[in-house]
Design a protein around this motif. Structure first.
Motif, PDB file in Angstrom:
ATOM      1  N   GLY A  60      -9.692   5.047  11.955  1.00  0.00           N
ATOM      2  CA  GLY A  60      -9.355   6.456  11.744  1.00  0.00           C
ATOM      3  C   GLY A  60      -8.250   7.134  12.761  1.00  0.00           C
ATOM      4  N   LYS A  61      -7.065   6.061  12.819  1.00  0.00           N
ATOM      5  CA  LYS A  61      -5.894   6.471  13.521  1.00  0.00           C
ATOM      6  C   LYS A  61      -4.695   5.837  12.778  1.00  0.00           C
ATOM      7  N   ILE A  62      -3.654   6.581  12.580  1.00  0.00           N
ATOM      8  CA  ILE A  62      -2.641   6.269  11.904  1.00  0.00           C
ATOM      9  C   ILE A  62      -1.287   6.096  12.724  1.00  0.00           C
ATOM     10  N   GLN A  63      -0.900   4.633  12.237  1.00  0.00           N
ATOM     11  CA  GLN A  63       0.353   4.583  13.005  1.00  0.00           C
ATOM     12  C   GLN A  63       1.674   4.557  11.704  1.00  0.00           C
ATOM     13  N   GLY A  83      -9.689   8.075   5.430  1.00  0.00           N
ATOM     14  CA  GLY A  83     -10.948   8.075   4.977  1.00  0.00           C
ATOM     15  C   GLY A  83     -11.921   6.809   4.938  1.00  0.00           C
ATOM     16  N   ILE A  84     -11.210   5.711   4.506  1.00  0.00           N
ATOM     17  CA  ILE A  84     -11.938   4.584   4.379  1.00  0.00           C
ATOM     18  C   ILE A  84     -11.932   3.965   5.833  1.00  0.00           C
ATOM     19  N   SER A  85     -10.718   4.179   6.881  1.00  0.00           N
ATOM     20  CA  SER A  85     -10.890   3.750   8.123  1.00  0.00           C
ATOM     21  C   SER A  85     -12.133   4.424   8.856  1.00  0.00           C
ATOM     22  N   GLN A  86     -12.312   5.738   8.626  1.00  0.00           N
ATOM     23  CA  GLN A  86     -13.398   6.372   9.453  1.00  0.00           C
ATOM     24  C   GLN A  86     -14.557   5.944   8.994  1.00  0.00           C
ATOM     25  N   LYS A  90      -8.818  -2.278   7.730  1.00  0.00           N
ATOM     26  CA  LYS A  90      -7.432  -2.189   8.104  1.00  0.00           C
ATOM     27  C   LYS A  90      -6.879  -1.768   6.926  1.00  0.00           C
ATOM     28  N   VAL A  91      -5.916  -0.771   6.918  1.00  0.00           N
ATOM     29  CA  VAL A  91      -5.252  -0.024   5.718  1.00  0.00           C
ATOM     30  C   VAL A  91      -3.811  -0.101   5.882  1.00  0.00           C
ATOM     31  N   ILE A  92      -3.103  -0.399   4.914  1.00  0.00           N
ATOM     32  CA  ILE A  92      -1.626  -0.340   4.603  1.00  0.00           C
ATOM     33  C   ILE A  92      -1.383   0.400   3.765  1.00  0.00           C
ATOM     34  N   VAL A  93      -0.399   1.595   3.947  1.00  0.00           N
ATOM     35  CA  VAL A  93       0.039   2.722   3.265  1.00  0.00           C
ATOM     36  C   VAL A  93       1.729   2.549   2.896  1.00  0.00           C
ATOM     37  N   VAL A  94       2.186   2.430   1.633  1.00  0.00           N
ATOM     38  CA  VAL A  94       3.421   2.537   1.756  1.00  0.00           C
ATOM     39  C   VAL A  94       3.677   4.111   0.938  1.00  0.00           C
ATOM     40  N   SER A  95       4.507   4.875   1.427  1.00  0.00           N
ATOM     41  CA  SER A  95       4.627   6.359   0.924  1.00  0.00           C
ATOM     42  C   SER A  95       5.729   6.216  -0.237  1.00  0.00           C
ATOM     43  N   GLU A  96       5.250   6.878  -1.121  1.00  0.00           N
ATOM     44  CA  GLU A  96       6.176   6.988  -2.511  1.00  0.00           C
ATOM     45  C   GLU A  96       7.336   7.932  -2.152  1.00  0.00           C
ATOM     46  N   GLU A  97       7.034   8.862  -1.366  1.00  0.00           N
ATOM     47  CA  GLU A  97       8.039  10.077  -1.350  1.00  0.00           C
ATOM     48  C   GLU A  97       9.090   9.553  -0.109  1.00  0.00           C
TER      49      GLU A  97
END
Length: 186
Positions: free
Chosen positions: A162-165, A137-140, A145-152
């Motif tokens: 708007g693209k995820i790697q 959402g924020i990148s759209q 630039k956004v970094i996400v660390v998945s908790e699961e």
């Protein structure tokens, strides 16, 4: 103004993303020596690697040309240098700030616990959670630039334009952040 708030915001974002406008705005912009540097990138990558290993969720937004002041105001002001331990402590599971996003601007951690817009794209895979949707959402809406660390899953993702790697290695994250710094300085 209230009725057309979303339209006005999108108009202002489109103006600020225009290259000609940015050129003139940069003429008057104060040059700051505290831009994101290689030491800060290393601290970010190390924190993300440690959090992925311990399945600690994180959402880190790095401001580019479009300012994120409106989003910073939704969280708690931090205004600190970037350090691995501080990032890990902010996203520690029992920390009051761990559920929101951390915003980094001009080489500093500006705020944490921030609320971001959620992507409304129905094609986002189901295994991506709310952090990934907020990152998209924020990148759209901005050039962040956004970094996400998945908790699961304990995996690191990088979101831009708007693209995820997904499922990237710490080495790949270092490369992506270093390239983002080089592009911003040009």
């Amino acid at each position: 103004v209230i009725i057309f708030q979303c339209e006005i915001r999108m108009f202002l974002i489109s103006i600020s993303s225009n290259r000609t406008f940015r050129f003139f705005a940069n003429l008057f912009k104060k040059k700051d020596a505290s831009e994101l540097n290689s030491t800060a990138v290393t601290a970010l990558v190390l924190a993300c690697m440690n959090m992925a290993r311990s399945y600690t969720g994180a959402l880190i937004v790095i401001e580019q040309e479009i300012k994120l002041g409106n989003y910073e105001e939704t969280g708690e002001e931090i205004n600190s240098d970037i350090s691995t331990r501080l990032i890990e402590n902010i996203f520690f599971k029992n920390s009051p700030l761990h559920d929101g996003a951390m915003i980094i601007a001009e080489g500093r951690i500006e705020a944490a616990g921030c609320i971001l817009p959620i992507s409304q794209n129905p094609d986002i895979p189901k295994h991506f959670g709310l952090r990934h949707r907020a990152a998209l959402g924020i990148s759209q809406e901005t050039d962040a630039k956004v970094i996400v660390v998945s908790e699961e899953r304990g995996k690191i993702s990088y979101v831009s334009e708007g693209k995820i790697q997904a499922n990237i290695t710490p080495e790949k994250l270092q490369e992506l952040l270093t390239n983002a710094i080089r592009k911003k300085k040009k």
